[in-house]
Write a protein that holds these residues in place. Sequence first.
Motif, mmCIF file in Angstrom:
data_model
loop_
_atom_site.group_PDB
_atom_site.id
_atom_site.type_symbol
_atom_site.label_atom_id
_atom_site.label_comp_id
_atom_site.label_asym_id
_atom_site.label_seq_id
_atom_site.Cartn_x
_atom_site.Cartn_y
_atom_site.Cartn_z
ATOM 1 N N ASP A 7 0.835 -1.204 0.000
ATOM 2 C CA ASP A 7 0.000 0.000 0.000
ATOM 3 C C ASP A 7 0.868 1.250 0.000
ATOM 4 O O ASP A 7 0.737 2.126 -0.851
ATOM 5 C CB ASP A 7 -0.922 0.017 1.232
ATOM 6 C CG ASP A 7 -1.999 -1.040 1.181
ATOM 7 O OD1 ASP A 7 -2.407 -1.407 0.066
ATOM 8 O OD2 ASP A 7 -2.422 -1.504 2.250
ATOM 9 N N VAL A 8 1.764 1.325 0.980
ATOM 10 C CA VAL A 8 2.627 2.493 1.136
ATOM 11 C C VAL A 8 4.085 2.054 1.115
ATOM 12 O O VAL A 8 4.472 1.139 1.850
ATOM 13 C CB VAL A 8 2.332 3.247 2.456
ATOM 14 C CG1 VAL A 8 3.285 4.430 2.624
ATOM 15 C CG2 VAL A 8 0.883 3.733 2.482
ATOM 16 N N LEU A 9 4.878 2.699 0.293
ATOM 17 C CA LEU A 9 6.322 2.486 0.267
ATOM 18 C C LEU A 9 6.991 3.698 0.891
ATOM 19 O O LEU A 9 6.759 4.831 0.464
ATOM 20 C CB LEU A 9 6.822 2.303 -1.163
ATOM 21 C CG LEU A 9 8.335 2.133 -1.319
ATOM 22 C CD1 LEU A 9 8.788 0.805 -0.730
ATOM 23 C CD2 LEU A 9 8.749 2.242 -2.789
ATOM 24 N N ILE A 10 7.796 3.462 1.905
ATOM 25 C CA ILE A 10 8.526 4.536 2.569
ATOM 26 C C ILE A 10 9.987 4.427 2.182
ATOM 27 O O ILE A 10 10.595 3.354 2.296
ATOM 28 C CB ILE A 10 8.374 4.449 4.101
ATOM 29 C CG1 ILE A 10 6.904 4.624 4.499
ATOM 30 C CG2 ILE A 10 9.244 5.503 4.796
ATOM 31 C CD1 ILE A 10 6.633 4.386 5.986
ATOM 32 N N LEU A 20 6.566 6.888 10.975
ATOM 33 C CA LEU A 20 5.391 6.831 10.099
ATOM 34 C C LEU A 20 4.907 5.396 9.942
ATOM 35 O O LEU A 20 3.700 5.124 10.029
ATOM 36 C CB LEU A 20 5.730 7.437 8.738
ATOM 37 C CG LEU A 20 4.621 7.372 7.687
ATOM 38 C CD1 LEU A 20 3.356 8.083 8.170
ATOM 39 C CD2 LEU A 20 5.099 7.963 6.361
ATOM 40 N N ALA A 21 5.813 4.469 9.722
ATOM 41 C CA ALA A 21 5.414 3.063 9.586
ATOM 42 C C ALA A 21 4.774 2.549 10.870
ATOM 43 O O ALA A 21 3.797 1.786 10.830
ATOM 44 C CB ALA A 21 6.646 2.221 9.235
ATOM 45 N N TYR A 22 5.285 2.978 12.005
ATOM 46 C CA TYR A 22 4.730 2.593 13.314
ATOM 47 C C TYR A 22 3.296 3.101 13.446
ATOM 48 O O TYR A 22 2.400 2.360 13.900
ATOM 49 C CB TYR A 22 5.622 3.174 14.396
ATOM 50 C CG TYR A 22 5.074 3.135 15.800
ATOM 51 C CD1 TYR A 22 4.881 1.928 16.469
ATOM 52 C CD2 TYR A 22 4.770 4.321 16.478
ATOM 53 C CE1 TYR A 22 4.391 1.901 17.766
ATOM 54 C CE2 TYR A 22 4.287 4.305 17.765
ATOM 55 C CZ TYR A 22 4.090 3.093 18.414
ATOM 56 O OH TYR A 22 3.609 3.081 19.689
ATOM 57 N N ALA A 344 6.316 13.005 10.308
ATOM 58 C CA ALA A 344 5.673 11.691 10.225
ATOM 59 C C ALA A 344 4.201 11.786 10.610
ATOM 60 O O ALA A 344 3.334 11.175 9.973
ATOM 61 C CB ALA A 344 6.396 10.702 11.131
ATOM 62 N N GLN A 345 3.907 12.560 11.638
ATOM 63 C CA GLN A 345 2.522 12.720 12.077
ATOM 64 C C GLN A 345 1.676 13.431 11.020
ATOM 65 O O GLN A 345 0.521 13.072 10.789
ATOM 66 C CB GLN A 345 2.487 13.502 13.387
ATOM 67 C CG GLN A 345 3.056 12.739 14.569
ATOM 68 C CD GLN A 345 3.075 13.555 15.841
ATOM 69 O OE1 GLN A 345 2.957 14.782 15.820
ATOM 70 N NE2 GLN A 345 3.241 12.888 16.973
ATOM 71 N N PHE A 346 2.264 14.430 10.342
ATOM 72 C CA PHE A 346 1.540 15.174 9.307
ATOM 73 C C PHE A 346 1.150 14.252 8.155
ATOM 74 O O PHE A 346 -0.009 14.245 7.711
ATOM 75 C CB PHE A 346 2.412 16.328 8.804
ATOM 76 C CG PHE A 346 1.802 17.092 7.665
ATOM 77 C CD1 PHE A 346 0.832 18.055 7.900
ATOM 78 C CD2 PHE A 346 2.196 16.845 6.355
ATOM 79 C CE1 PHE A 346 0.257 18.760 6.840
ATOM 80 C CE2 PHE A 346 1.628 17.534 5.297
ATOM 81 C CZ PHE A 346 0.657 18.495 5.541
#
Length: 356
Positions: A7-10, A20-22, A344-346
């Motif tokens: 879904d998401v690649l960081i 962000l992954a957490y 990361a929160q944003f």
Amino acid sequence: METIKTDVLIIGAGLTGLTLAYYLKSLNIVVKIVEANNIIGGRIKTAYTTNQAPIELGATWIIDQQTNALALLKALDIPVFKQHYGNTAIYHPNQNQAAQLVQLPANNSVSYRVANGTFNIIKTLEQKLGTNTITRNQSIQDIKLTNNGLEANTKDTTYYCKHIVSTLPPLLFSKKITTSPQLPIDFQALLSKTHTWMHNSIRIGFTYKTPFWKAEHTSGTTYSSVGIIQEFYDHSNAEDNLHALSGFINTSFTKHTKEERKTLALKQLQSYYGDQALDFETYEECDWTNQKHTTIASNSFLMPQTNNGHPLYKNSYLDNKLFIAGAETSNIFPGKMEGAITSAQFVFKKLKDIYK
């Protein structure tokens, strides 16, 4: 060529990417992190030696105003402790004056360090993510917008994903990753002209059996405009049973060898503390100009904080599927751990709205 769907690649397993992954894990979103280095942590780098104090060679301090960082540490059950500065400092203003012991001004702001080293944050986040989330030694080379989302390629793997979040320093992204279609011209210019924190810093540290700098009429806090060492601080551990001095040296010494830097630093410490400074246990250093997966030379000189927290970093790109995150993109404590976590929160809030 291997293919992986997510879904998401960081991009980048530093503090922003791991945080962000957490957060995304709580939404049951499939996440993959690609890290170019063989180690994780980004600009968090702690040197560990058995029976010696951990030496911070990257991000180190947190203050009370950095509430997001402190809240994350509390959630991860990671304690902090107060940095010991003392009431005095050794100050060496110029070559025409000897180093002198000066009174430090009263400071109501407390600086904290992370118990067992700042890398404790990285290690804990990695454990929370579980296995198979992070792939090391892979560099994303290009990102393409397709009819089904985004495609990202390394030399041997293609990732198909709905969204990509790059947490690389913007300048590094601009020089290492191409996009199709190209990003807006004004944003490309912004990426290339954003200052990268720590990009030319050199951190060093010495461990010792005893904290001789805590004796009367001396200090472990030093400031110098003369020698190789610019700033040095007590770096004893949280339990105060393992001792060290650590700090920053003049960036002009990047052309010297590690052994030459150590010798010059010891000579300066000897001038402050006498021969006891020579009786060290271990020496650690990190010249950040050599960290090719973290920093890269700019085409022009950039003043510290140049374009950090610029409003364009709040936008998403490539049909709202690409986000540029990281410490430099935050307008709150940019370049600091607080900035990395706030970024990361944003992005998490943006993705949460999309996936809800």
